[in-house]
Design an enzyme around this catalytic site. Sequence first.
Site, PDB file in Angstrom:
ATOM      1  N   CYS A  73       0.868  -1.177   0.000  1.00  0.00           N
ATOM      2  CA  CYS A  73       0.000   0.000   0.000  1.00  0.00           C
ATOM      3  C   CYS A  73       0.903   1.223   0.000  1.00  0.00           C
ATOM      4  O   CYS A  73       1.725   1.391   0.909  1.00  0.00           O
ATOM      5  CB  CYS A  73      -0.883  -0.011   1.245  1.00  0.00           C
ATOM      6  SG  CYS A  73      -1.871   1.488   1.506  1.00  0.00           S
ATOM      7  N   CYS A 183      -0.648   3.928  -6.433  1.00  0.00           N
ATOM      8  CA  CYS A 183      -1.528   3.187  -5.522  1.00  0.00           C
ATOM      9  C   CYS A 183      -1.619   1.765  -6.060  1.00  0.00           C
ATOM     10  O   CYS A 183      -1.798   1.571  -7.271  1.00  0.00           O
ATOM     11  CB  CYS A 183      -2.913   3.841  -5.478  1.00  0.00           C
ATOM     12  SG  CYS A 183      -4.161   2.894  -4.562  1.00  0.00           S
TER      13      CYS A 183
END
Length: 262
Positions: A73, A183
């Site tokens: 992440c 992302c």
Amino acid sequence: MSSKPIGIFDSGVGGTSIWKEIQNLLPNEDTIYLADSKNAPYGEKSQEEILRLSIKNTELLLERGCKIIVVACNTATTNAITNLRAQYSVPFIGIEPAIKPAALQSKSKTVGVLATKGTLASSLFNSTSENHANGIRIIEQEGTGLVPLIEGGKVASEETIGLLNTYVNPMLEEGMDHLVLGCTHYPYLIPTLKSILPAHVKIIDSGEAVARQVKVILEKNNLLNTSKDIARHQLYTNINPGVLQSFVEDVEGNLSVQRLDF
């Protein structure tokens, strides 16, 4: 320890893009994946909340004996990995937007970065940009609303296409020739992005590079699993497991997807 699993966590299903690269490169390695979809997206949360969630995920993976942890992440990496490394002895691998290769390859000297608010606002992202963007114009764009759409399986919906056009068109007008995905959810948008971007724009994500770094660190610490047994993959989510299942249904092997409250 070499037979212990690789632990991976993300704010939802997006990190499975990283998990797939690791599984492809290291087919002997068992993995445990946590999709913290209940708390997605991390990119809209405070740094304190991101750190709290990252610690929660880390301790759950350590309880299950993981030998290395991949923070799959970007937001959690940029906001929490320094604290995690200081607090725990297990090796951590983080995810950063691949600005360096984009900057090196750009002919127009203009690179777009599509990322979450939490990533773009972090000091780690800013230092990475400064270190690798000499003479390169970096155009930052928050991908607000994209993570919930991906979590809902709407990667090619009209709403998603509309948002992507809103985000990339201004960057194209500025001369962008490389688009960095900041992302781990966003690689699932690549087919949609390719349908709306000009052919000369190259899309860059970090997946393969992260998998190679995991291998390097495992080798360095003598943690590579040399067993010939079929690798076991345990994937957990704290919402409907059907969503996570849909993102890994193309993967063969000893794989289970379950709901777990965490």
